[in-house]
Design a protein around this motif. Structure first.
Motif, PDB file in Angstrom:
ATOM      1  N   THR A   1      -7.576  -7.175  -3.685  1.00 13.98           N
ATOM      2  CA  THR A   1      -7.626  -6.361  -4.898  1.00 13.98           C
ATOM      3  C   THR A   1      -6.297  -6.434  -5.632  1.00 13.98           C
ATOM      4  OG1 THR A   1      -9.355  -4.853  -4.155  1.00 13.98           O
ATOM      5  CG2 THR A   1      -7.772  -3.977  -5.718  1.00 13.98           C
TER       6      THR A   1
ATOM      7  N   HIS B   1       0.834  -1.186   0.000  1.00 17.86           N
ATOM      8  CA  HIS B   1       0.000   0.000   0.000  1.00 17.86           C
ATOM      9  C   HIS B   1       0.871   1.239   0.000  1.00 17.86           C
ATOM     10  CE1 HIS B   1      -3.449  -2.559   0.968  1.00 17.86           C
ATOM     11  NE2 HIS B   1      -4.187  -1.516   0.620  1.00 17.86           N
TER      12      HIS B   1
ATOM     13  N   GLU C   1     -12.390  -1.855  -2.729  1.00 23.70           N
ATOM     14  CA  GLU C   1     -12.246  -1.917  -1.271  1.00 23.70           C
ATOM     15  C   GLU C   1     -12.164  -3.353  -0.762  1.00 23.70           C
ATOM     16  OE1 GLU C   1     -14.826   1.754  -2.190  1.00 23.70           O
ATOM     17  OE2 GLU C   1     -14.578  -0.308  -2.928  1.00 23.70           O
TER      18      GLU C   1
ATOM     19  N   GLN D   1      -9.153   5.136  -0.591  1.00 24.94           N
ATOM     20  CA  GLN D   1      -7.992   5.008   0.290  1.00 24.94           C
ATOM     21  C   GLN D   1      -7.545   3.569   0.479  1.00 24.94           C
ATOM     22  OE1 GLN D   1      -6.106   7.594   1.278  1.00 24.94           O
ATOM     23  NE2 GLN D   1      -7.518   8.713  -0.059  1.00 24.94           N
ATOM     24  N   GLU D   2      -8.477   2.616   0.443  1.00 24.27           N
ATOM     25  CA  GLU D   2      -8.128   1.205   0.614  1.00 24.27           C
ATOM     26  C   GLU D   2      -7.440   0.634  -0.628  1.00 24.27           C
ATOM     27  OE1 GLU D   2     -12.217   1.787   2.628  1.00 24.27           O
ATOM     28  OE2 GLU D   2     -11.084   2.580   0.924  1.00 24.27           O
ATOM     29  N   ALA D   3      -7.407   1.400  -1.705  1.00 27.38           N
ATOM     30  CA  ALA D   3      -6.861   0.891  -2.967  1.00 27.38           C
ATOM     31  C   ALA D   3      -5.810   1.844  -3.525  1.00 27.38           C
ATOM     32  CB  ALA D   3      -7.986   0.682  -3.975  1.00 27.38           C
TER      33      ALA D   3
ATOM     34  N   GLU E   1     -10.956  -7.357  -0.183  1.00 32.41           N
ATOM     35  CA  GLU E   1      -9.672  -8.010   0.043  1.00 32.41           C
ATOM     36  C   GLU E   1      -9.131  -8.562  -1.280  1.00 32.41           C
ATOM     37  OE1 GLU E   1      -9.311 -10.782   3.274  1.00 32.41           O
ATOM     38  OE2 GLU E   1     -11.061  -9.926   4.304  1.00 32.41           O
TER      39      GLU E   1
END
Length: 289
Positions: free
Chosen positions: A222, A5, A218, A279-281, A220
């Motif tokens: 990805t 990330h 978003e 934000q999660e990606a 799991e």
């Protein structure tokens, strides 16, 4: 190669190039359909946010059925956004060619998109962009001929270097890799899964973008990070509508902005409805110098 990330520090370094990855637009014959309006939103977002983009890489299921009226709608949307629109390159999806006579369907797709063949390659700013595609009109899976696999192996070897990414695009993901591709989810789909893995394992510097599953960014998995044994793989979600880890349909429209630097690639998830970063990606793939 190392994938993780991205942190929140602002990138001060100038990117060598930027491009976008979208998929599963599922354009219909109805100009007011949500799929069509979502594509229009996505293109407007790209034009506004990434004025220096070298291209939009579309990973398939351009239309909902591959019908003439759907391609007419596609061209209308593209035409209405032509001012500042980056060039589009296309992979073929099962919805584009999975109905009817294969020869007619693939011919129609290639004519409407301007692509030369189900699989094709492009050099842009010294970086290799390789598009793979089915050679049979299957309902969900893609089928890659032995000729295509040999072609891929040869193309991947051209000017290959571990410190320089190679960008790959294929509609269907390999089994048990990215979100939506797990056996129990039933949306993986490469007939030649093992032979393709064997080729990709020789080029861990590659980055593979796939569509097909619609799984939201978003979710799991990805990103599937090969950790120096396989390429990094990214689920590119969908512009038309999304799917969740709870196996449920979800309204929405997402895709990626990709920034290429000398030692890393940033893959940035984008919500085209809210016009915000997901934000999660936010991912970073690093390369050894």
């Amino acid at each position: 190669m190392n994938g993780n990330h991205k942190d929140n520090d602002q990138e001060l370094e100038q990117a060598i190039m930027t491009f976008q990855v979208i998929t599963d637009t599922h354009v219909t014959a109805d100009p007011q359909h949500v799929h069509n309006r979502n594509l229009d939103r996505a293109l407007k977002d790209i034009i506004a946010v990434s004025k220096d983009s070298i291209g939009i890489m579309h990973v398939g299921d351009v239309t909902d059925h591959g019908f003439e009226r759907e391609f007419t709608e596609l061209h209308r949307i593209l035409s209405e956004n032509e001012d500042g629109l980056p060039k589009l390159l296309y992979a073929v999806g099962n919805h584009d060619v999975g109905l009817g006579v294969w020869e007619k369907r693939i011919s129609k797709f290639l004519t409407e998109t301007g692509m030369s063949a189900p699989y094709h390659t492009h050099w842009i700013k010294g970086y290799h962009f390789i598009f793979l595609g089915t050679e049979k009109g299957l309902q969900n899976f893609c089928d890659l001929s032995e000729e295509q696999l040999k072609w891929l192996d040869g193309k991947l070897s051209e000017q290959a270097s571990l410190d320089k990414p190679i960008f790959l695009f294929l509609h269907q993901p390999l089994m048990d890799t990215v979100a939506g591709s797990y056996v129990e989810q039933d949306w993986y789909g490469v007939t030649q899964d093992e032979p393709l893995r064997a080729i990709l394992a020789k080029y861990p510097q590659a980055i593979l973008f796939t569509g097909h599953t619609h799984w939201e960014l978003e979710a799991e998995h990805t990103m599937a990070d090969g950790q120096e044994t396989m390429p990094a793989m990214f689920n590119a979600s969908s512009v038309a509508y999304l799917w969740t880890d709870d196996d449920e349909h979800k309204a929405g429209s997402q895709g990626y902005y990709v920034e290429v630097y000398a030692d890393k690639v940033l893959v940035k998830g984008r919500d085209f409805i809210t016009r915000r970063w997901i934000q999660e990606a936010q991912f970073q793939v690093e390369y050894k110098q």
